[in-house]
Each structure stands twice: as C-alpha cells, then as structure tokens.
Design an enzyme around this catalytic site. Structure first.
Site, PDB file in Angstrom:
ATOM      1  N   GLU A 124      -6.607   3.828  -5.780  1.00 31.86           N
ATOM      2  CA  GLU A 124      -7.859   4.229  -5.149  1.00 31.86           C
ATOM      3  C   GLU A 124      -8.125   5.607  -5.711  1.00 31.86           C
ATOM      4  O   GLU A 124      -7.573   6.599  -5.258  1.00 31.86           O
ATOM      5  CB  GLU A 124      -7.749   4.273  -3.621  1.00 31.86           C
ATOM      6  CG  GLU A 124      -9.104   4.562  -2.996  1.00 31.86           C
ATOM      7  CD  GLU A 124      -9.041   4.979  -1.535  1.00 31.86           C
ATOM      8  OE1 GLU A 124     -10.077   4.992  -0.889  1.00 31.86           O
ATOM      9  OE2 GLU A 124      -7.951   5.308  -1.040  1.00 31.86           O
ATOM     10  N   ASP A 182       0.858  -1.174   0.000  1.00 30.82           N
ATOM     11  CA  ASP A 182       0.000   0.000   0.000  1.00 30.82           C
ATOM     12  C   ASP A 182       0.897   1.228   0.000  1.00 30.82           C
ATOM     13  O   ASP A 182       1.762   1.374   0.875  1.00 30.82           O
ATOM     14  CB  ASP A 182      -0.869  -0.027   1.272  1.00 30.82           C
ATOM     15  CG  ASP A 182      -2.251   0.554   1.058  1.00 30.82           C
ATOM     16  OD1 ASP A 182      -2.343   1.629   0.461  1.00 30.82           O
ATOM     17  OD2 ASP A 182      -3.231  -0.078   1.499  1.00 30.82           O
ATOM     18  N   HIS A 214     -11.167  -2.816   3.422  1.00 29.31           N
ATOM     19  CA  HIS A 214     -11.024  -2.442   4.833  1.00 29.31           C
ATOM     20  C   HIS A 214     -11.788  -1.168   5.191  1.00 29.31           C
ATOM     21  O   HIS A 214     -11.756  -0.740   6.347  1.00 29.31           O
ATOM     22  CB  HIS A 214      -9.541  -2.251   5.143  1.00 29.31           C
ATOM     23  CG  HIS A 214      -8.966  -1.097   4.370  1.00 29.31           C
ATOM     24  ND1 HIS A 214      -8.883  -1.106   2.994  1.00 29.31           N
ATOM     25  CD2 HIS A 214      -8.485   0.104   4.762  1.00 29.31           C
ATOM     26  CE1 HIS A 214      -8.368   0.038   2.583  1.00 29.31           C
ATOM     27  NE2 HIS A 214      -8.114   0.793   3.637  1.00 29.31           N
ATOM     28  N   ASP A 215     -12.434  -0.540   4.215  1.00 31.90           N
ATOM     29  CA  ASP A 215     -13.145   0.716   4.472  1.00 31.90           C
ATOM     30  C   ASP A 215     -14.657   0.550   4.463  1.00 31.90           C
ATOM     31  O   ASP A 215     -15.386   1.536   4.588  1.00 31.90           O
ATOM     32  CB  ASP A 215     -12.781   1.759   3.399  1.00 31.90           C
ATOM     33  CG  ASP A 215     -11.362   2.277   3.550  1.00 31.90           C
ATOM     34  OD1 ASP A 215     -10.838   2.259   4.685  1.00 31.90           O
ATOM     35  OD2 ASP A 215     -10.777   2.695   2.536  1.00 31.90           O
ATOM     36  N   ASP A 223      -3.117   4.706  -2.365  1.00 28.30           N
ATOM     37  CA  ASP A 223      -4.131   5.324  -1.524  1.00 28.30           C
ATOM     38  C   ASP A 223      -4.522   6.711  -2.055  1.00 28.30           C
ATOM     39  O   ASP A 223      -3.641   7.524  -2.368  1.00 28.30           O
ATOM     40  CB  ASP A 223      -3.534   5.462  -0.111  1.00 28.30           C
ATOM     41  CG  ASP A 223      -4.570   5.812   0.931  1.00 28.30           C
ATOM     42  OD1 ASP A 223      -5.497   5.020   1.126  1.00 28.30           O
ATOM     43  OD2 ASP A 223      -4.438   6.893   1.546  1.00 28.30           O
TER      44      ASP A 223
HETATM   45  C1  GLC Z   1      -8.046   5.568   2.021  1.00 23.83           C
HETATM   46  C2  GLC Z   1      -7.868   4.339   2.867  1.00 23.83           C
HETATM   47  C3  GLC Z   1      -8.464   4.589   4.216  1.00 23.83           C
HETATM   48  C4  GLC Z   1      -7.714   5.742   4.847  1.00 23.83           C
HETATM   49  C5  GLC Z   1      -7.694   6.970   3.937  1.00 23.83           C
HETATM   50  C6  GLC Z   1      -6.644   7.944   4.364  1.00 23.83           C
HETATM   51  O1  GLC Z   1      -9.367   5.860   1.759  1.00 23.83           O
HETATM   52  O2  GLC Z   1      -8.407   3.236   2.213  1.00 23.83           O
HETATM   53  O3  GLC Z   1      -8.417   3.467   5.035  1.00 23.83           O
HETATM   54  O4  GLC Z   1      -8.287   6.086   6.068  1.00 23.83           O
HETATM   55  O5  GLC Z   1      -7.392   6.650   2.603  1.00 23.83           O
HETATM   56  O6  GLC Z   1      -5.369   7.448   4.111  1.00 23.83           O
END
Ligand code: GLC
Ligand code: CA
Length: 533
Positions: free
Chosen positions: A238, A100, A311-312, A197
C-alpha cells in the site's frame, strides 16, 4: 519478466476482512475457523490466494491495524493452531496465503511502546519518535494533531493514525531487525506473501514535511524483502507512489523490494475533495486512468495490481455505476473492465455477487473510527445530522466491513449471534444465495471470467493494446500473445454502436443472454469478449 514474476501473474487474490467473513462460534465476530469452512467456496469461485486483513493481537482501535503482538492471533479470531490449520488447508488446495504486515506503527499496548514510554532512557526508548515539542504541524489521518503528549515520559510521540497507533522509528536499526524477525516468523510458518500497510511511511521525509517517502525508504523495504529468506515472497505495497519512476524503483524485478503496489488513482473517480463527498464521475474517466497505468507498467515491464474494492472504500459500483436496476450489468461490466487487463487481480469479499453500499439513519450503526471522527467534524462544521450521515453512508469504510450476506437465514448466515456491526441494509435483496438462484448471477459471471483468464495465457502475459478513444463511451482493448488474440468491449451507455475489427471473431464471454456476434448497438454496461479467429 523472469519466471518468478510470470508465476505471480497466475495469482487471483481474494481479500478477506476476517471480522466480517464467517463466524463459527456465534459470538458475532468472524474468525479463522469460519474462514476455513469457506475455503471450498473460494476455490469454486476460482481464486487461488487470499489476502487476510490483520488478525494479530489487537485492542481494535483501528480494527486490527493497531497490533499489540505480531506473533499471536486475536483471541476473537482463534488461535495460532487455527492459523496453522488454515495454512495447511489452503496449501492442500493450492492456495497462497498473503498476510497483512503493518510495519509503520504498533498499538500503544505493544510491549515495545509500553517500555518506550516509561523513560527517555531504556532499551526501547528510541523505538518510536519522541520529542519535547511537536516537531511540526502534521495531522493524523483520522483527524487532529499527529503528536500526542505522554505524561509519564514527559514528551510527545508521533501517531500518523489514531492516538493508539504510535509510529515506529525505522531509523533505529533495532526496529528494522525486529520487523525482519516478524516477517521471518510468518515465513517459517509457511505464509506466501505480505500486503504491506502504508509502507511508504516507514521512512519519514522530515526535511520536506512529508510523513512518507523519506530518504531511506528503499533501504528499509529492501531490508525486509531483498533477503535470501524473503526473495520468493509475493509482496504488494500500500504505497501511494504516483510517479512511474518512483513506482519502478519500488517494484522492478531487480530491486529486491516489492512485487507490485496498489495504484489508487481510479478510486478518486466519483468523489470530491475527500472520500465522503460525491462528485459526478464516469466509467470513461476510470477507463482513461486504467489505460494510462496499463501503458506505463507495460512499457516498464512492471506488475500492476487490478482492483476496484478494499476494506477502506465504499463499494466502487455504488460510486461510479448503477447499483440498483442494472446492478448485475454494472457489476459484471466492472469485472470485465478490470480483470482481463494485464496484472494481478484482487477481489474484495462480496464483490463476487455485486455487493453495494448501504444506508443507515443513525451513527450508532457505524463502528469505524475514521467515519465516526469525520461525522463529528462535519457536525462541528455546521452540517445537519442528516447531511453528515449522508456523507458517511456514501463514503464510510464500514460500507465495506458489513458482515458477508451469505444467504437468507438469520444475520445473512454470517453468525447465529448478534453481529458486531449491523448487516447491509440491502441484505434481503443482495446476498450470495439470491445471486446464485438468479438467472443473472454475478457469481457465475465471475466464475466464467476467471476461468477464461486462467485458461488463456494471452490474458496473463499478452500485450495490452487500447482500442478506444477518450471521446468514446466504451472501453475496447485487446490482449495478444503470439497468434492468440482477444478483444474486450465494455460499453458504458445505452445504444453505443460498436463496429469494426474488434467485434469480429467468436464470442467467448458476455453479460447479456441474447448477445450476438458482429457489429451492433451495445446496451448499458454490456460487455463482450471475442476471440479472434
Ligand atoms: C491502511 C489500512 C487502513 C488502516 C491504516 C492504518 O490504510 O488499509 O485500514 O486504518 O492503514 O493502519
Ligand atoms: Ca466468532
């Protein structure tokens, strides 16, 4: 598609949340040695790559997404030697490791920020966004203003997430260089790719008031992954792009940016204006979103990512299907709906045995900053404690972060010590051991499904054709490569009678033990895959 991208279609990626996967030293926290112990299990399932959520040094205000050193491992997770062992053990099993990468922000305990906040005039002063006054009314994703005053420097800095996660200023070329070096450090160690991310936020569109999709976004992503050293990597962003042309610019093969990105539209089915509110949603809506993106990415020759969970988000099954009486049928139906489509499958830990959301009676059972902040905000709005908790139980991220329930021993076999967060409230019912003992095993279905996908190129490179209409209560699609053709049928409601061409052929996968070939009434969540003769 060129050979590199065709190869990526063979990936089956399993996402590991290291804190909750397997504890090896009984401190209640999952770790890298614990993960290594479970690699054979993952091979048995049939995955060939891992996306490892952040395991770098971090004070854990946002569970590792607040990084204080990109080149070291969190003490609780192990050492750099453990990471080297992990890479070696994975490569020995022909598995790829996808780390990540968190390029948008650091922890406020990162050396760059510690220096940056000291004065307006130091080598790191422009590594972050500093202004005398808040530049705009941007809100943090976790609530409250995105601008925080720093007494020492006498200025405000930008944090799109927690106060402890200052946003990096990518318009400073030194920051671009730093992040290239971070990427190269991990490439030299042997990692095979990155999940990036909130990558759409590294260039801010200040002019139009958006903290993402700024004018230099493509340039910055290209600077990371369009280099000779990084071109071979598998990268998934993402990236909340919603427009196919924007998506194409990020992931087309000739762009030197990302291999694919997560498209999140289907995750909104079953929830209201925010992730904590419920709204009736149906699998037919999910199907329509899938058909739309399958068609668009196929037309544009792009790599799509197939996922239901991460995980979100709370487990998808609990939002859009039956997670009680027909849990096995629903979990396997979702698997067939998604993972025989065209694209790269991502599974989230626990999904392979049908894990669901769980439920708690007190906020002390939660850890996630997003949930805790939302809970407080709901109480301030006047909701009762019960109402606020119901929302957190429904949509909170901790639902996906409870320790893995491996078996029926203490703490689900996750740890011999007190787990950092309570296990699922359904641990005695839903765990891997119970699933594998059951006649209806979600795990065994996943094994069969992934084997079918692996052994038949039609599921990798074959053409996708939708065979269902918007009014149908099922999803029927075809995957065809040359003379090889498969029909996948996923039924949503009881007694939908399905007939016609699709149901002929040899039945190669089903989730009802007594399924037969030919036109017939399909039962709830019944799926069938036919090979055309
Ligand atoms: C992304 C991650 C999340 C995190 C956020 C800030 O959305 O998936 O878990 O809190 O970024 O890094
Ligand atoms: Ca541990």
């Amino acid at each position: 598609m060129n050979a590199k991208y065709e190869k990526f279609l063979e990936l089956v990626i399993y996402q590991v949340y290291p804190r909750s996967f397997q504890d090896s030293n009984n401190d209640g926290i999952g770790d890298i040695p614990g993960l290594i112990q479970r690699l054979d299990y993952l091979c048995e399932l049939g995955v060939n790559a891992l996306w490892l959520c952040p395991c770098y040094k971090s004070p854990n205000h946002d569970n590792g997404y607040d990084i204080s050193d990109y080149r070291d491992i969190m003490d609780e997770f192990g050492t750099m030697d453990d990471i080297r062992t992990l890479i070696r053990e994975m490569h020995a099993r022909d598995m790829k490791l996808i780390m990540d990468l968190v390029p948008n922000h650091t922890s406020d305990e990162h050396r760059w920020f510690i220096e940056s906040r000291k004065s307006k005039d130091n080598p790191y002063s422009d590594y972050y966004y500093w202004f005398d006054e808040p530049l705009n009314d941007w809100q943090s994703m976790f609530g409250g203003s995105a601008w925080e005053y720093d007494k020492t420097r006498g200025q405000y800095y930008l944090h799109s997430y927690t106060v402890q996660q200052p946003d990096l200023n990518w318009d400073n070329p030194a920051v671009v260089k730093e992040m290239q070096d971070v990427v190269d450090f991990w490439v030299d160690l042997g990692v095979d790719g990155f999940r990036c991310d909130v990558i759409d936020q590294i260039s801010k569109d200040f002019e139009n008031g958006r903290n993402c999709f700024g004018p230099n976004l493509h340039k910055y992503i290209h600077a990371l992954f369009g280099r000779e050293k990084t071109e071979h990597l598998f990268t998934v962003g993402e990236c909340w792009a919603e427009d196919i042309e924007e998506i194409r610019l990020h992931i087309a093969e000739d762009r030197g940016e990302l291999s694919t990105l997560f498209q999140f539209e289907h995750l909104d089915v079953g929830r209201g204006k925010d992730k904590f509110t419920r709204m009736p949603g149906s699998l037919a809506e999910v199907r329509d979103v899938l058909v739309k993106w399958q068609t668009l990415t196929q037309e544009n020759d792009l790599l799509y990512s197939l996922f239901t969970d991460n995980h979100d988000n709370s487990p998808f099954i609990s939002r859009v299907a039956d997670d009680r009486g027909l849990r096995y049928e629903a979990a396997t139906c979702l698997a067939a709906m998604f993972y025989l489509l065209r694209g790269v499958p991502f599974l989230y830990q626990g999904q392979e045995f049908g894990i669901t959301a769980s439920s708690y009676e007190d906020i002390s059972s939660f850890d996630d900053i997003e949930s805790i902040n939302a809970y407080r905000a709901y109480l301030d709005e006047g909701l009762t404690k019960e109402e606020a908790l119901a929302r957190i139980n429904f949509g909170g991220r901790d639902n996906a972060r409870r320790p893995m329930p491996w078996d029926n021993t203490e703490n689900g076999g996750f740890s011999g010590g007190k787990p950092w967060i309570p296990l699922s409230s359904r641990v005695h019912e839903i765990n891997l051991e119970n699933d594998r003992k059951s006649e209806k095993s979600v795990f065994r279905f996943y094994q069969a499904l992934l084997a079918l996908r692996r052994e038949n190129p039609a599921f990798l490179r074959g053409k996708f054709t939708n065979l269902s209409k918007e009014t149908d209560t099922y999803f029927m699609y075809e995957r065809t490569l040359g003379s090889d053709s498969f029909t996948v049928i996923c039924n949503f409601e009881n007694d939908s009678v399905i007939s016609g061409d699709g149901v002929s052929g040899t039945l190669v996968l089903s989730n009802y033990a007594d399924a037969v070939e030919g036109s017939r009434a399909f039962r709830p969540y019944e799926i069938a895959v036919y090979r055309k003769n």
